[in-house]
Motif scaffolding. Structure first.
Motif, PDB file in Angstrom:
ATOM      1  N   UNK A 138       0.763  -1.050   0.106  1.00 56.49           N
ATOM      2  CA  UNK A 138      -0.102   0.043   0.110  1.00 56.49           C
ATOM      3  C   UNK A 138       0.756   1.319   0.119  1.00 56.49           C
ATOM      4  N   UNK A 139       1.982   1.339   0.924  1.00 56.78           N
ATOM      5  CA  UNK A 139       2.720   2.509   0.899  1.00 56.78           C
ATOM      6  C   UNK A 139       3.558   2.593  -0.103  1.00 56.78           C
ATOM      7  N   UNK A 140       4.306   1.430  -0.649  1.00 59.79           N
ATOM      8  CA  UNK A 140       5.014   1.386  -1.901  1.00 59.79           C
ATOM      9  C   UNK A 140       4.162   2.112  -3.086  1.00 59.79           C
ATOM     10  N   UNK A 141       3.195   1.478  -3.351  1.00 56.84           N
ATOM     11  CA  UNK A 141       2.129   1.853  -4.286  1.00 56.84           C
ATOM     12  C   UNK A 141       1.909   3.502  -4.177  1.00 56.84           C
ATOM     13  N   UNK A 142       1.732   4.030  -2.838  1.00 62.94           N
ATOM     14  CA  UNK A 142       1.560   5.508  -2.768  1.00 62.94           C
ATOM     15  C   UNK A 142       2.792   6.260  -2.981  1.00 62.94           C
ATOM     16  N   UNK A 143       4.069   6.007  -2.926  1.00 61.34           N
ATOM     17  CA  UNK A 143       5.010   6.463  -3.171  1.00 61.34           C
ATOM     18  C   UNK A 143       5.742   6.246  -4.363  1.00 61.34           C
ATOM     19  N   UNK A 144       5.161   5.790  -5.225  1.00 59.21           N
ATOM     20  CA  UNK A 144       5.845   5.354  -6.618  1.00 59.21           C
ATOM     21  C   UNK A 144       4.799   5.649  -7.630  1.00 59.21           C
ATOM     22  N   UNK A 145       5.163   6.172  -8.841  1.00 58.36           N
ATOM     23  CA  UNK A 145       4.283   6.165  -9.942  1.00 58.36           C
ATOM     24  C   UNK A 145       5.202   5.518 -11.198  1.00 58.36           C
ATOM     25  N   UNK A 146       4.449   5.550 -12.427  1.00 59.49           N
ATOM     26  CA  UNK A 146       5.235   4.920 -13.631  1.00 59.49           C
ATOM     27  C   UNK A 146       6.596   5.754 -13.798  1.00 59.49           C
ATOM     28  N   UNK A 147       6.790   6.860 -13.639  1.00 61.59           N
ATOM     29  CA  UNK A 147       7.985   7.514 -13.896  1.00 61.59           C
ATOM     30  C   UNK A 147       8.853   7.545 -12.653  1.00 61.59           C
ATOM     31  N   UNK A 148       8.407   7.600 -11.370  1.00 63.81           N
ATOM     32  CA  UNK A 148       9.182   7.645 -10.285  1.00 63.81           C
ATOM     33  C   UNK A 148       9.212   6.204  -9.399  1.00 63.81           C
ATOM     34  N   UNK A 149      10.589   5.812  -9.219  1.00 64.91           N
ATOM     35  CA  UNK A 149      10.224   4.476  -8.392  1.00 64.91           C
ATOM     36  C   UNK A 149      10.795   4.949  -6.967  1.00 64.91           C
ATOM     37  N   UNK A 150      10.989   3.740  -6.145  1.00 65.37           N
ATOM     38  CA  UNK A 150      11.385   4.121  -4.554  1.00 65.37           C
ATOM     39  C   UNK A 150      12.742   3.955  -4.719  1.00 65.37           C
ATOM     40  N   UNK A 151      13.273   5.147  -4.616  1.00 65.40           N
ATOM     41  CA  UNK A 151      14.794   5.207  -4.727  1.00 65.40           C
ATOM     42  C   UNK A 151      15.395   5.298  -3.086  1.00 65.40           C
TER      43      UNK A 151
ATOM     44  N   UNK B 127      -1.241   6.421  11.051  1.00 67.29           N
ATOM     45  CA  UNK B 127      -2.761   6.944  11.099  1.00 67.29           C
ATOM     46  C   UNK B 127      -2.761   8.431  11.072  1.00 67.29           C
ATOM     47  N   UNK B 128      -1.922   8.889  11.969  1.00 69.31           N
ATOM     48  CA  UNK B 128      -1.683  10.386  11.986  1.00 69.31           C
ATOM     49  C   UNK B 128      -1.393  11.012  10.709  1.00 69.31           C
ATOM     50  N   UNK B 129      -0.332  10.249   9.930  1.00 70.75           N
ATOM     51  CA  UNK B 129      -0.106  10.815   8.728  1.00 70.75           C
ATOM     52  C   UNK B 129      -1.172  10.926   7.743  1.00 70.75           C
ATOM     53  N   UNK B 130      -2.047   9.811   7.656  1.00 70.81           N
ATOM     54  CA  UNK B 130      -3.177   9.588   6.875  1.00 70.81           C
ATOM     55  C   UNK B 130      -4.316  10.586   7.296  1.00 70.81           C
ATOM     56  N   UNK B 131      -4.354  11.108   8.286  1.00 72.74           N
ATOM     57  CA  UNK B 131      -5.410  11.975   8.796  1.00 72.74           C
ATOM     58  C   UNK B 131      -4.808  13.419   8.244  1.00 72.74           C
ATOM     59  N   UNK B 132      -3.544  13.715   8.539  1.00 68.82           N
ATOM     60  CA  UNK B 132      -2.988  15.066   7.838  1.00 68.82           C
ATOM     61  C   UNK B 132      -3.220  15.261   6.462  1.00 68.82           C
ATOM     62  N   UNK B 133      -3.204  13.912   5.675  1.00 62.46           N
ATOM     63  CA  UNK B 133      -3.442  13.893   4.118  1.00 62.46           C
ATOM     64  C   UNK B 133      -4.703  13.906   3.787  1.00 62.46           C
ATOM     65  N   UNK B 134      -5.676  13.786   4.835  1.00 60.32           N
ATOM     66  CA  UNK B 134      -7.074  13.830   4.484  1.00 60.32           C
ATOM     67  C   UNK B 134      -7.500  12.533   3.937  1.00 60.32           C
ATOM     68  N   UNK B 135      -6.854  11.405   4.334  1.00 59.20           N
ATOM     69  CA  UNK B 135      -7.145  10.036   3.866  1.00 59.20           C
ATOM     70  C   UNK B 135      -7.330   9.276   5.002  1.00 59.20           C
ATOM     71  N   UNK B 136      -7.779   7.898   4.892  1.00 57.77           N
ATOM     72  CA  UNK B 136      -7.907   7.174   6.005  1.00 57.77           C
ATOM     73  C   UNK B 136      -7.512   5.624   5.424  1.00 57.77           C
ATOM     74  N   UNK B 137      -7.731   4.823   6.453  1.00 58.30           N
ATOM     75  CA  UNK B 137      -7.057   3.494   6.117  1.00 58.30           C
ATOM     76  C   UNK B 137      -8.028   2.781   5.111  1.00 58.30           C
ATOM     77  N   UNK B 138      -7.503   2.024   4.122  1.00 57.75           N
ATOM     78  CA  UNK B 138      -8.200   0.908   3.088  1.00 57.75           C
ATOM     79  C   UNK B 138      -9.068   0.251   3.872  1.00 57.75           C
TER      80      UNK B 138
END
Length: 68
Positions: A1-14, A33-44
């Motif tokens: 879940x986190x790796x998918x959130x921080x990578x794109x087709x053009x940007x890998x996890x470096x 959970x604190x980070x997700x709340x700050x981002x305005x998101x929640x748990x999958x």
């Protein structure tokens, strides 16, 4: 879940530092959970931590100057 959130087709996890930070968030679900709340998101759905995971030794954090 986190790796998918921080990578794109053009940007890998470096770098190991980024991977270590993502690992920390998985080990400390309350911090994630604190980070997700700050981002305005929640748990999958189905990914939220159980009560025993929230109280696990790894989920407690002591803040140090250069990391957990």
């Amino acid at each position: 879940m986190l790796i998918a959130r921080f990578t794109t087709a053009k940007r890998s996890l470096d770098g190991l530092t980024k991977l270590a930070k993502l690992d920390f968030l998985l080990r400390c679900p309350t911090m994630l959970e604190r980070l997700l709340v700050e981002q305005g998101e929640g748990w999958t759905t189905g990914a939220e931590p159980t009560s025993s995971e929230r109280l696990a030794v790894e989920s407690r954090m002591t803040r140090y100057k250069y990391g957990p």
